[in-house]
Write an enzyme that holds these catalytic residues in place. Sequence first.
Site, mmCIF file in Angstrom:
data_model
loop_
_atom_site.group_PDB
_atom_site.id
_atom_site.type_symbol
_atom_site.label_atom_id
_atom_site.label_comp_id
_atom_site.label_asym_id
_atom_site.label_seq_id
_atom_site.Cartn_x
_atom_site.Cartn_y
_atom_site.Cartn_z
ATOM 1 N N GLY A 54 37.121 30.419 35.875
ATOM 2 C CA GLY A 54 37.226 29.176 36.806
ATOM 3 C C GLY A 54 38.639 29.135 37.544
ATOM 4 O O GLY A 54 39.424 29.871 36.841
ATOM 5 N N CYS A 81 38.555 35.229 30.924
ATOM 6 C CA CYS A 81 39.649 34.681 31.763
ATOM 7 C C CYS A 81 39.981 32.999 31.611
ATOM 8 O O CYS A 81 40.353 32.649 30.473
ATOM 9 C CB CYS A 81 39.274 34.732 33.324
ATOM 10 S SG CYS A 81 40.608 34.549 34.450
ATOM 11 N N TYR A 82 39.495 32.199 32.565
ATOM 12 C CA TYR A 82 39.784 30.911 32.374
ATOM 13 C C TYR A 82 39.164 30.418 30.953
ATOM 14 O O TYR A 82 39.440 29.488 29.899
ATOM 15 C CB TYR A 82 39.403 29.776 33.315
ATOM 16 C CG TYR A 82 39.526 28.231 32.905
ATOM 17 C CD1 TYR A 82 40.745 27.838 33.119
ATOM 18 C CD2 TYR A 82 38.529 27.532 32.469
ATOM 19 C CE1 TYR A 82 40.887 26.286 32.887
ATOM 20 C CE2 TYR A 82 38.631 26.279 31.999
ATOM 21 C CZ TYR A 82 39.752 25.603 32.358
ATOM 22 O OH TYR A 82 40.118 24.451 31.992
ATOM 23 N N HIS A 167 38.306 40.708 33.750
ATOM 24 C CA HIS A 167 36.862 40.432 33.702
ATOM 25 C C HIS A 167 35.955 41.552 33.476
ATOM 26 O O HIS A 167 35.878 42.478 34.344
ATOM 27 C CB HIS A 167 36.769 40.131 35.167
ATOM 28 C CG HIS A 167 37.042 38.930 35.458
ATOM 29 N ND1 HIS A 167 36.484 37.338 35.474
ATOM 30 C CD2 HIS A 167 38.268 38.271 35.948
ATOM 31 C CE1 HIS A 167 37.213 36.556 35.792
ATOM 32 N NE2 HIS A 167 38.545 36.844 36.095
ATOM 33 N N GLU A 169 32.940 41.588 33.636
ATOM 34 C CA GLU A 169 31.502 41.493 34.329
ATOM 35 C C GLU A 169 31.632 42.198 35.840
ATOM 36 O O GLU A 169 30.704 42.595 36.495
ATOM 37 C CB GLU A 169 30.973 40.237 34.714
ATOM 38 C CG GLU A 169 32.003 39.228 35.549
ATOM 39 C CD GLU A 169 33.052 38.541 34.869
ATOM 40 O OE1 GLU A 169 33.627 39.252 33.918
ATOM 41 O OE2 GLU A 169 33.763 37.550 35.459
ATOM 42 N N ASP A 225 8.976 37.470 47.694
ATOM 43 C CA ASP A 225 8.810 36.495 46.696
ATOM 44 C C ASP A 225 7.461 35.977 46.528
ATOM 45 O O ASP A 225 6.890 35.768 45.488
ATOM 46 C CB ASP A 225 9.934 35.398 46.882
ATOM 47 C CG ASP A 225 11.213 35.556 47.195
ATOM 48 O OD1 ASP A 225 11.512 36.914 46.640
ATOM 49 O OD2 ASP A 225 12.028 35.080 47.605
ATOM 50 N N LYS A 365 16.970 37.964 42.671
ATOM 51 C CA LYS A 365 15.994 38.758 43.596
ATOM 52 C C LYS A 365 15.744 40.076 43.143
ATOM 53 O O LYS A 365 14.421 40.435 43.327
ATOM 54 C CB LYS A 365 16.713 38.538 45.177
ATOM 55 C CG LYS A 365 16.012 39.469 46.366
ATOM 56 C CD LYS A 365 15.289 38.191 46.845
ATOM 57 C CE LYS A 365 14.462 38.872 48.027
ATOM 58 N NZ LYS A 365 13.596 37.450 48.522
#
Length: 509
Positions: A54, A81-82, A167, A169, A225, A365
């Site tokens: 963050g 991280c944060y 990170h 991710e 969708d 998606k």
Amino acid sequence: MRETILVLDFGSQYTQLIARRTRELRVHSEIKPFSTPLDRIKQAKPKAIILSGGPASVWDEGSPKLAPEAFGLGIPILGICYGMQITVHQLGGKIERSQRREFGPANLRVIDKSDLLSGIPDDEVWMSHSDRVLELPPGFELIAESENSPNAAVRCLNLGIYCTQFHPEVIHTKYGKEILSNFIFKIAKCKGSWTPKSFVETKIKDIKEKVGESRVICGLSGGVDSAVAAVIISRAILDRLHCIFVDTGLLRLNEAKEVVESFRNMGLNLIHIDARDRFLRNLEGVSDPERKRKIIGREFIGVFEEKSSKINGAEFLAQGTLYPDVIESVSVKGPSATIKSHHNVGGLPEKMNLKLIEPLRELFKDEVREVGSELGVPIEILNRHPFPGPGLAIRIIGEIDEKTVSTLQHADHIFIEEIRQAGLYDDIWQAFCVFLPCRTVGVMGDERTYENVIALRAVTSLDGMTASWARIPYELLEITSVRIINEVAGVNRVVYDVSTKPPSTIEWE
Ligand code: XMP
């Protein structure tokens, strides 16, 4: 019970990415704000909690914090991280305030390979922070370091808490997925049973329970969708699902026919409404883009309501709402939120007194595509470029009539055909033609011509929020231009749009 990982969001631009990574590892994840009260955290019964990064500093006044008791629940926690800094800060360690930012790759030196970093070689990780950990809280130990972040990864075995300054991710952390996998499977002991198949099975059961013996109405647009939502509901309640497809006359060439055919082939109970005249009549003489949108939205709702009110016993309206539209998050809302804000059928549910059924509201998606593929939805529907609700009306600049629609449809068809031929369709986010309301001079044979201009637009994008013009080959532009001018009556000039978004938008109106 389904395994879930709770991703608590401290405002990082990567929060959604964390949730997606865990899902790629076949464990369901949910994003909640960092301020989620303790009892809601417990209620969710997560297998693990991940604290996102963050933009704040732990030293800021009112800096975001986790409910302190959450650290003692015995649920494994990974602070990123944060998320690491606030963990260290709240548990009695020391964070050094810094104005200097460490951004980009760093070399990780792994010290302990027994759990989080099992099998991880010393390699590049991605850093993006200013403050850093100076002193660890009691019970914590170092498991990896880097030159600028001596405490690059730490853990507290007693509390089951792991933290990384980098990170895992983001793809720039080469072994990021393996690190997350270690956390999810080795530490949190997840099984990884959340697959498209298991999603479909559970959803079908839920829908059966929810709908009971009543009926569901679903508006089909031809897009991915609504198609996937309809197919999954029809698997649960068969022909008690009534799909309504409104042909506004503003679709791509042959699209109405193709949509009707492919959905009927999939066994859907489909009502096809030919409302082409009604839309064209109402749009006559209208050139303002927002008025066009309003008229189309109003007429769409009108047509839809007239038809659906005749379906006896319908209690539900299906919608293809996706996860980014509903995430309760402190970071910026996802892209589809913005795309939907100008969607022309947004007013439908409020007006119709029907309960909503949204089978895809947990999915991103690309997950919808996976589920669609599991359900046997044709690949042409799953990979089709996005198409705006108001259709070609906002790709014809100025007034609309049958002839301009037909001209645009033919030009557009050629462009898409050539893109497919070149094998580039799936690399492009969206490609289409725009009809310009001006005429320019040309020469054909010995004759002077004075005809319309078609603009080609092709963009690359990740989410439609920002976009670059696609660097398509000159040869593709050339063949498209030659074919449009030769094959489409009334066009003697083709141009290529080289504007990025921002400051331009993808559509011209
Ligand atoms: P813009 O033109 O805003 O488009 O850069 C971003 C994305 O949104 C689509 N779009 C719309 N979709 N109703 C829709 O359902 C609309 O009125 C509308 N306007 C733009 C556009 O095609 C692109 O994918």
